[in-house]
Scaffold this motif. Structure first.
Motif, PDB file in Angstrom:
ATOM      1  N   ASN A  87     -16.063  -1.403   6.224  1.00 52.30           N
ATOM      2  CA  ASN A  87     -15.727  -1.385   7.655  1.00 52.30           C
ATOM      3  C   ASN A  87     -14.828  -2.553   8.032  1.00 52.30           C
ATOM      4  O   ASN A  87     -14.150  -2.513   9.056  1.00 52.30           O
ATOM      5  N   ASP A  88     -14.912  -3.619   7.215  1.00 50.19           N
ATOM      6  CA  ASP A  88     -14.118  -4.806   7.530  1.00 50.19           C
ATOM      7  C   ASP A  88     -12.651  -4.646   7.113  1.00 50.19           C
ATOM      8  O   ASP A  88     -11.810  -5.490   7.450  1.00 50.19           O
ATOM      9  N   LEU A  89     -12.384  -3.591   6.326  1.00 52.40           N
ATOM     10  CA  LEU A  89     -10.987  -3.362   5.910  1.00 52.40           C
ATOM     11  C   LEU A  89     -10.268  -2.574   7.002  1.00 52.40           C
ATOM     12  O   LEU A  89     -10.839  -1.685   7.625  1.00 52.40           O
ATOM     13  N   SER A  90      -9.035  -2.940   7.240  1.00 50.58           N
ATOM     14  CA  SER A  90      -8.244  -2.121   8.162  1.00 50.58           C
ATOM     15  C   SER A  90      -7.960  -0.780   7.475  1.00 50.58           C
ATOM     16  O   SER A  90      -7.999  -0.687   6.237  1.00 50.58           O
ATOM     17  N   PRO A  91      -7.706   0.270   8.228  1.00 46.21           N
ATOM     18  CA  PRO A  91      -7.576   1.614   7.644  1.00 46.21           C
ATOM     19  C   PRO A  91      -6.558   1.662   6.492  1.00 46.21           C
ATOM     20  O   PRO A  91      -5.459   1.133   6.605  1.00 46.21           O
ATOM     21  N   GLY A  92      -7.002   2.292   5.400  1.00 40.66           N
ATOM     22  CA  GLY A  92      -6.114   2.479   4.250  1.00 40.66           C
ATOM     23  C   GLY A  92      -6.072   1.318   3.289  1.00 40.66           C
ATOM     24  O   GLY A  92      -5.455   1.403   2.217  1.00 40.66           O
ATOM     25  N   SER A  93      -6.710   0.222   3.610  1.00 41.92           N
ATOM     26  CA  SER A  93      -6.668  -0.958   2.738  1.00 41.92           C
ATOM     27  C   SER A  93      -7.648  -0.789   1.587  1.00 41.92           C
ATOM     28  O   SER A  93      -8.674  -0.125   1.722  1.00 41.92           O
ATOM     29  N   THR A  94      -7.345  -1.427   0.464  1.00 41.70           N
ATOM     30  CA  THR A  94      -8.212  -1.283  -0.708  1.00 41.70           C
ATOM     31  C   THR A  94      -8.098  -2.498  -1.628  1.00 41.70           C
ATOM     32  O   THR A  94      -7.051  -3.132  -1.724  1.00 41.70           O
ATOM     33  N   VAL A  95      -9.246  -2.800  -2.236  1.00 41.92           N
ATOM     34  CA  VAL A  95      -9.245  -3.770  -3.346  1.00 41.92           C
ATOM     35  C   VAL A  95      -9.509  -2.929  -4.585  1.00 41.92           C
ATOM     36  O   VAL A  95     -10.560  -2.301  -4.700  1.00 41.92           O
ATOM     37  N   SER A  96      -8.565  -2.875  -5.485  1.00 40.54           N
ATOM     38  CA  SER A  96      -8.713  -1.968  -6.634  1.00 40.54           C
ATOM     39  C   SER A  96      -7.893  -2.471  -7.815  1.00 40.54           C
ATOM     40  O   SER A  96      -7.179  -3.467  -7.728  1.00 40.54           O
ATOM     41  N   GLY A  97      -8.078  -1.745  -8.905  1.00 36.95           N
ATOM     42  CA  GLY A  97      -7.314  -2.078 -10.100  1.00 36.95           C
ATOM     43  C   GLY A  97      -7.991  -3.151 -10.923  1.00 36.95           C
ATOM     44  O   GLY A  97      -9.126  -3.543 -10.667  1.00 36.95           O
ATOM     45  N   GLY A  98      -7.257  -3.639 -11.935  1.00 31.38           N
ATOM     46  CA  GLY A  98      -7.820  -4.630 -12.846  1.00 31.38           C
ATOM     47  C   GLY A  98      -6.974  -5.886 -12.869  1.00 31.38           C
ATOM     48  O   GLY A  98      -6.308  -6.227 -11.885  1.00 31.38           O
ATOM     49  N   ALA A  99      -6.986  -6.551 -14.053  1.00 25.99           N
ATOM     50  CA  ALA A  99      -6.291  -7.831 -14.159  1.00 25.99           C
ATOM     51  C   ALA A  99      -4.780  -7.658 -14.056  1.00 25.99           C
ATOM     52  O   ALA A  99      -4.065  -8.510 -13.512  1.00 25.99           O
TER      53      ALA A  99
END
Lengths: 237, 411
Positions: free
Chosen positions: B139-151
């Motif tokens: 919920n704290d992310l603005s719409p469409g935002s993501t933390v993803s992927g690897g190194a």
């Protein structure tokens, strides 16, 4: 048999810089079954005398015996118990409990006793008293639904409910019309004659005095005994 | 006993007899209790939102660190990395009460884009496990935002402050420079996967960047390690018990801290709210009790002759005292029951509608849903009843100390 016996009763009121002596050594005996009137002008001390006899106030000095027992050094609750068990009060302004109906007002002094009697027995006696004073049809009326005369009848029944040795009545007809006063006086005379109730009145009402077997005149804080005629002559002299 | 009942019956009838005065007193007391119940409900709702934001949006119910981490968190947090592979996570999950666990790496970093560089705090989070522990993060992310992927292909999110100062937009590439545990400066690239919405829970850390755990581990050379494990359990109020179980399971090499110990600012806010509510409650109670005191003094004054009559026919002092006190207690009890019921209705209504309240530092309001326990309402009702009785003691004492002569005026 002597119900009350007063010897040298004095009462002083301390009003700061001045002292008012209301009773200056009163001696008085009231026998069982008497119908006694205390008369006297305003300020003569008759109210103070009745207050002391009724254990509502205490004498400054002197001895007061009620049923041959000295009333002295008693605390508030002891005096409350004496008032409850020995003395019935009839007030000028009736003084009924407004939230209680006729039968409850009559029962009230018996219910506040430390050991109240059985409910059914008390209710039967209170009902009988209400009927004796002519209030049979009004058992569940509140005081504000009754006339002045009816209210005083409730007060009389209440005064008798505890089967006291003495009934004190303070100007019981002062707030009643003449016809109702006659009825109330007749009722008390009847109770005195037929049931042996001892009455002690403070009154100016000549109709009450006419029925008195004994009239006690109080003047300047002292008792002056005599017949009604003698007192009337003294008053007009 | 019948005498006592008779006096209580008179007290009850006296309440009914003076309808207007009783109604005014009941309304005044009822309003006081109603407002108190509603305030308690609103504060409960507000505190629940705050706790939820902290626990499910930031700290978890408890956190596990290597011993010494909290004491040195500002000096050398990376010296306190510890293995946080599947075996460690399984060990934590096996502890009673643990619902989910996620590893994190906290680090200090320089964030560069084009020719601008800023210092920021970084947090490496597991893109899957993090949301099991702290679902509010979504919920704290603005719409469409993501933390993803690897190194190598990580996408991170930043706070609005960092976004504005670096003029970031989604898709930009950031260079992160961070010293590892032995002071060597390492570099890494992270794409901008979006931004955090304004969030009061992070008001203290305005320059913050979240990156995938693997990217953080590579950046500060803490492979398969974490600086903290955040843990979720079913009952945040039982965090202390969970802490003890985890410390027992992990041994002396680790320290466990509850959300209360970690989020001091939130605990302070809760404490301040409680004090403010206590102060308001005290004021309301005083006003209500003085109202009762005044009412009972008036009642005693108005019924002096009646009290005198009772004394004349043999009622004792303590009974007069009991009569006045019980009348006040009846008034207090009725008013409090009325007020309590109204307060509960107000709380239920507000919970259904939802109160839009903006916490300090937030740009977006929270929807607060008030709630109140029946135990609190019962305490308020009983307290008002006892308080009313206590307030009536002085008038009752005065009434009981009169002599029959004073009360009657004269025979």
């Amino acid at each position: 048999m002597s119900i009350i016996k007063l010897q040298g009763i004095k009462k002083e009121y301390d009003l700061g810089k001045t002292k008012v002596i209301a009773l200056k050594g009163v001696d008085l005996e009231v026998q069982k079954g008497e119908f006694t009137v205390v008369m006297g002008p305003s300020g003569s001390g008759k109210t103070t005398l009745l207050n002391i006899i009724g254990c509502l106030d205490r004498q400054t000095s002197g001895r007061y015996d009620l049923e041959d027992k000295e009333v002295v050094g008693k605390d508030f609750d002891d005096l409350a118990a004496i008032r409850n068990e020995k003395i019935g009060f009839i007030f000028q302004m009736f003084n009924l409990i407004p939230v209680l109906d006729v039968i409850e007002n009559i029962e009230f002094p018996c219910l506040v006793r430390q050991v109240p009697e059985a409910k059914a027995k008390l209710r039967a006696r209170a009902t009988q008293l209400a009927e004796d004073v002519g209030l049979g049809p009004y058992l569940h009326h509140k005081p504000d639904e009754l006339s002045g005369g009816q209210r005083q009848r409730v007060a009389i029944a209440r005064a008798l409910a505890t089967q006291p040795v003495l009934v004190l009545a303070d100007e019981p007809t002062a707030n009643l019309d003449s016809k109702t006063s006659d009825q109330i006086i007749d009722l008390m005379v009847h109770l005195n004659k037929d049931k042996g109730v001892t009455f002690l009145f403070s009154t100016h009402d000549p109709r009450v005095m006419k029925h008195a077997r004994r009239v006690v005149r109080i003047a300047d804080g002292k008792i002056v005994e005599g017949t009604l005629e003698e007192h009337e002559r003294a008053a007009h002299a | 006993m019948r005498g006592v009942w008779q006096l209580v019956r008179i007290a009850l009838r006296n309440v009914v007899r003076n309808r207007r005065r009783s109604a005014i007193t009941l309304v005044a007391l009822g309003m006081a209790v109603c407002v108190l119940v509603f305030l308690r409900g609103a504060v409960n709702g507000l505190q629940a939102v705050l706790k939820e934001r902290v626990i499910y949006g930031q700290t978890g119910v408890v956190q596990i660190h290597k011993r010494g981490f909290i004491a040195n968190v500002k000096k050398s947090p990376l010296h306190f990395g510890f293995p946080a592979g599947p075996a460690m996570l399984a060990k934590v999950r096996a502890v009673e009460g643990v619902q989910a666990v996620t590893p994190r790496v906290a680090f200090a970093t320089m964030v560069s884009v084009k020719d601008t560089t800023l210092f920021a705090l970084g947090l490496g989070i597991d893109p899957v496990l993090e949301y099991d522990v702290c679902p509010q993060r979504r919920n704290d992310l603005s719409p469409g935002s993501t933390v993803s992927g690897g190194a190598a292909d990580g996408l991170g999110v930043t706070t609005p402050e960092l976004r504005d100062q670096l003029a970031l937009k989604r898709g930009d590439e950031l260079t992160l420079l961070a010293p590892d545990f032995d002071g060597t400066l390492n570099g890494g690239l992270v794409g901008v996967g979006g931004f955090l919405a304004d969030n009061p829970a992070f008001s203290a850390d305005k320059k913050l960047i979240f990156v995938p755990l693997a990217a953080a581990q590579a950046l500060v050379r803490l492979d398969e390690q974490a600086t903290e494990l955040a843990v979720r359990s079913a009952d945040p109020d039982a965090a202390d018990a969970l802490k003890q179980r985890l410390e027992a399971a992990l041994g002396p090499g680790f320290e466990v801290h509850t959300w209360r110990e970690l989020a001091k600012f939130a605990v302070d806010a809760l404490s301040t709210q409680e004090k403010a509510l206590g102060f308001v409650t005290g004021i309301f109670a005083l006003v209500a009790l003085f109202g009762i005191l005044n009412t009972m003094l008036m009642i005693v004054l108005a019924r002096t002759k009646e009290i005198g009559t009772m004394m004349a026919v043999g009622v004792r002092r303590r009974s007069i005292l009991g009569l006045v006190v019980s009348e006040a207690a009846i008034l207090g009890g009725l008013g409090a029951i009325l007020g309590g019921a109204l307060g509960v209705c107000a709380v239920l209504l507000a919970a259904k509608v939802g109160l839009s309240i903006k916490p300090p530092g937030a740009t977006l309001p929270d929807i607060v849903r008030p709630f109140v326990s029946l135990a609190f309402v019962a305490r308020a009702v009983i307290g008002a009843m006892i308080g009313a009785a206590i307030a009536a003691v002085y008038p009752a004492y005065r009434a009981s100390r009169m002599t029959p002569i004073e009360a009657l005026g004269a025979l």
